[in-house]
Design a protein around this motif. Structure first.
Motif, mmCIF file in Angstrom:
data_model
loop_
_atom_site.group_PDB
_atom_site.id
_atom_site.type_symbol
_atom_site.label_atom_id
_atom_site.label_comp_id
_atom_site.label_asym_id
_atom_site.label_seq_id
_atom_site.Cartn_x
_atom_site.Cartn_y
_atom_site.Cartn_z
ATOM 1 N N ARG A 66 -5.817 1.356 0.558
ATOM 2 C CA ARG A 66 -6.181 0.442 -0.525
ATOM 3 C C ARG A 66 -4.959 -0.356 -0.968
ATOM 4 O O ARG A 66 -3.877 0.189 -1.151
ATOM 5 N N GLN A 67 -5.152 -1.668 -1.162
ATOM 6 C CA GLN A 67 -4.051 -2.512 -1.620
ATOM 7 C C GLN A 67 -3.740 -2.205 -3.073
ATOM 8 O O GLN A 67 -4.626 -2.194 -3.927
ATOM 9 N N ARG A 123 0.842 -1.195 0.000
ATOM 10 C CA ARG A 123 0.000 0.000 0.000
ATOM 11 C C ARG A 123 0.876 1.244 0.000
ATOM 12 O O ARG A 123 2.079 1.165 0.245
ATOM 13 N N ASP A 145 -1.131 6.179 3.166
ATOM 14 C CA ASP A 145 -2.486 5.688 3.464
ATOM 15 C C ASP A 145 -2.531 4.797 4.697
ATOM 16 O O ASP A 145 -3.624 4.486 5.190
#
Length: 321
Positions: A274-275, A265, A269
């Motif tokens: 979010r991957q 990631r 973040d």
């Protein structure tokens, strides 16, 4: 198939698909340094070995592989892929022709499926395909090695060293006179440093060659007539691959390495972000410290700080976005 070199002092067995050879012999960094300096050898006898003989072997393989091999010079090493109809990577072969037979080593456990596929594609071609894994062991000599190669042994010589197709019965005696023997973890650390992808580690069911930098080294763009060629040409001429391989320098203060599949990631973040990709391979390098390869989305900024799980990671570009 269990290697006789597992009986050497300090040998710790590898696990998973590389079961059967040693992960290390008690001193990972010494083993790496020896290889980097051109000394010793690596037991890769867990890998599959296949041979293709017969007068049509090169022209026939040329129709099936991503590489241009119809006029492959005797003794010249190359690598090639077999793709699905949709252009996804299914097999990776590391080849050399000795004038009568093409020899290839492949990932452990993939040789049965590969031989089965090749047998189905023979038709009226004058070729013989054989699984030679039970007869021959792959041994790697690092670049710069001055170790002698026994007469009659087929060799693949590359910029990274020489791969020997050694009769299995000679493995123990050859290691005794050409060692020291380094374990697979040392070999893998150098592979990761060199940004070399490995089938089953850097690949998944969606991988196309462009994502891993296999264009050129394993895929020849001036040939067609192989399964999946339309996808290769379309991406090369009209678009960009959805993902790209990156090299990561990992935070050395962490005790554990992020394993295969660990989410990647943006550092900004945090762990709930979010991957954007995943770790494919990781290792502890004798000079660089903890390192890894990862597959990330193409649009991830090349200067972005990343997180591999909870480990900070700085990226280097392997495949251009």
């Amino acid at each position: 198939m269990k290697s006789p070199l597992l009986s050497l002092p300090g040998a710790v067995p590898a696990e998973g698909r590389d079961e059967g050879v040693a992960a290390h012999y008690g001193d990972l960094f010494r083993e790496q340094r020896e290889l980097a300096d051109g000394h010793g050898l690596v037991d890769l006898s867990q890998r599959g070995v296949i041979s293709v003989s017969g007068p049509d072997r090169l022209s026939w393989l040329h129709l099936l592989l991503t590489q241009h091999v119809s006029e492959l010079p005797v003794g010249q090493a190359t690598e090639a892929l077999i793709l699905s109809a949709n252009g996804h990577v299914e097999h990776a072969l590391y080849l050399v022709d000795d004038g009568e037979t093409v020899w290839a080593h492949v990932e452990p456990g993939t040789q049965d499926e590969l031989v089965s596929y090749l047998e189905k594609m023979k038709f009226y071609n004058r070729v013989e395909v054989a699984d030679r894994t039970a007869e021959f062991a792959v041994v790697h000599l690092p670049a710069g090695s001055i170790a002698e190669v026994p007469d009659g042994v087929v060799v693949r010589e590359t910029a990274y060293g020489r791969d020997l197709f050694l009769p299995r019965g000679e493995l123990e005696s050859y290691a005794a006179k050409s060692g020291p023997v380094a374990g697979l973890l040392a070999y893998e650390a150098l592979r990761i440093e060199q940004h070399r992808p490995r089938l089953g580690a850097e690949t998944d069911h969606r991988t196309i060659p462009h994502e891993l930098g296999w264009i050129g080294s394993a895929v020849h763009l001036q040939k067609g007539c192989y399964r999946g060629q339309e996808t290769v040409a379309r991406v090369q001429n009209l678009g960009k691959p959805p993902r790209r391989l990156v090299f990561l320098h990992l935070d050395g203060s962490e005790v554990l390495l992020p394993g295969h599949g660990t989410p990647v990631r943006l550092a900004s973040d945090g762990e709930d972000g979010r991957q954007l990709g995943f770790i494919t391979s990781s290792a502890r390098h004798h000079e660089l410290g903890p390192i890894a390869l990862a597959l990330v989305k193409r649009n991830v900024p090349v200067d972005a700080e990343l997180m591999a799980g909870d480990t900070a990671a700085a990226q280097e570009v392997v495949v251009e976005p």
